[in-house]
Design an enzyme around this catalytic site. Structure first.
Site, short mmCIF file in Angstrom:
data_model
loop_
_atom_site.label_atom_id
_atom_site.label_comp_id
_atom_site.label_asym_id
_atom_site.label_seq_id
_atom_site.Cartn_x
_atom_site.Cartn_y
_atom_site.Cartn_z
N PRO A 12 -10.36 -55.16 61.58
CA PRO A 12 -9.84 -56.25 62.42
C PRO A 12 -8.41 -56.15 63.23
O PRO A 12 -7.56 -55.73 62.54
CB PRO A 12 -10.07 -57.58 61.45
N ASN A 13 -8.37 -56.71 64.23
CA ASN A 13 -7.13 -56.89 65.07
C ASN A 13 -6.73 -55.47 65.63
O ASN A 13 -5.74 -55.47 66.44
CB ASN A 13 -6.14 -57.82 64.46
N ARG A 20 -0.12 -56.54 69.89
CA ARG A 20 0.36 -57.38 68.62
C ARG A 20 1.24 -56.74 67.90
O ARG A 20 1.19 -55.48 67.74
CB ARG A 20 -1.12 -57.26 67.89
N TYR A 25 3.52 -52.41 64.82
CA TYR A 25 2.66 -51.52 64.94
C TYR A 25 2.51 -50.64 65.84
O TYR A 25 1.75 -49.61 65.98
CB TYR A 25 1.05 -52.40 64.96
N ASN A 77 -8.88 -47.22 58.78
CA ASN A 77 -7.89 -48.26 58.74
C ASN A 77 -8.56 -49.75 58.62
O ASN A 77 -9.13 -50.05 59.69
CB ASN A 77 -6.79 -48.14 60.15
N ALA A 80 -6.74 -55.80 57.46
CA ALA A 80 -6.57 -57.20 56.35
C ALA A 80 -7.54 -56.76 55.51
O ALA A 80 -7.28 -57.18 54.34
CB ALA A 80 -6.43 -58.06 57.27
N GLU A 101 -7.56 -43.25 53.57
CA GLU A 101 -7.00 -44.78 53.91
C GLU A 101 -5.86 -44.58 55.07
O GLU A 101 -5.00 -43.57 54.70
CB GLU A 101 -6.70 -45.56 52.83
N HIS A 103 -2.82 -46.44 57.30
CA HIS A 103 -2.02 -47.63 57.86
C HIS A 103 -0.86 -47.24 58.89
O HIS A 103 -0.33 -46.30 58.75
CB HIS A 103 -1.49 -48.49 56.55
N ARG A 110 5.95 -54.71 52.91
CA ARG A 110 5.64 -55.99 53.47
C ARG A 110 5.27 -57.16 52.56
O ARG A 110 5.59 -56.70 51.41
CB ARG A 110 4.39 -55.77 54.40
#
Length: 145
Positions: A12-13, A20, A25, A77, A80, A101, A103, A110
């Site tokens: 998502p996103n 964003r 990012y 990735n 969330a 994985e 990111h 964070r």
């Protein structure tokens, strides 16, 4: 020589990359990253399949598809969903293709809720914190599996 197939799944996103929160990012879009991966993939003898969905079930379906198509590896990735999705954990455990994985940011620097990764509990490894370069490092790792 036939190419190795590597799925690159984005949650998502991530379709909003470049717009964003670029301070977190980066300014590159997902299409930019896909082009970089495709170019480097060809050099490594890898065919990349780049996909993005804002829907958890679609990511699960693509993990199954990667397995059904004998993918060499999956770069994931999950956005969330990394921190919330037992469904993705179970899907990763249900396939034999190794999952790396990925990111863009470093979740451990964070918010506290980002410190737990359900995806990471089943992933072969995790690469995080290097912006778009995280994907490239993951592709290099996949090539060596």
């Amino acid at each position: 020589m036939s190419s190795k197939l590597v799925y690159v799944l984005n949650g998502p996103n991530l379709n909003r990359l470049g717009k964003r929160e670029p301070e977190i990012y980066g300014s590159q879009t997902l299409d930019d990253i896909g082009e970089m991966l495709a170019t480097r993939g060809r050099e490594l003898g890898i065919e990349t399949v780049m996909l993005q969905s804002n829907h958890e079930g679609q990511l699960v379906d693509w993990l199954h598809e990667a397995e059904d198509k004998d993918a060499h590896a999956v770069l994931l990735n999950a956005g969330a969903y990394t921190h919330t999705s037992v469904a993705l954990l179970d899907a990763i455990r249900s396939i034999t293709a190794p999952v790396i994985e990925v990111h863009l940011s470093n979740p451990h620097t964070r918010e506290a809720f980002r410190h737990v990764s359900w995806v990471g509990q089943a992933a072969k490894g995790t690469i995080a914190g290097f912006g778009a370069q995280s994907y490239m490092l993951a592709l290099e790792a996949a090539a060596k599996l």
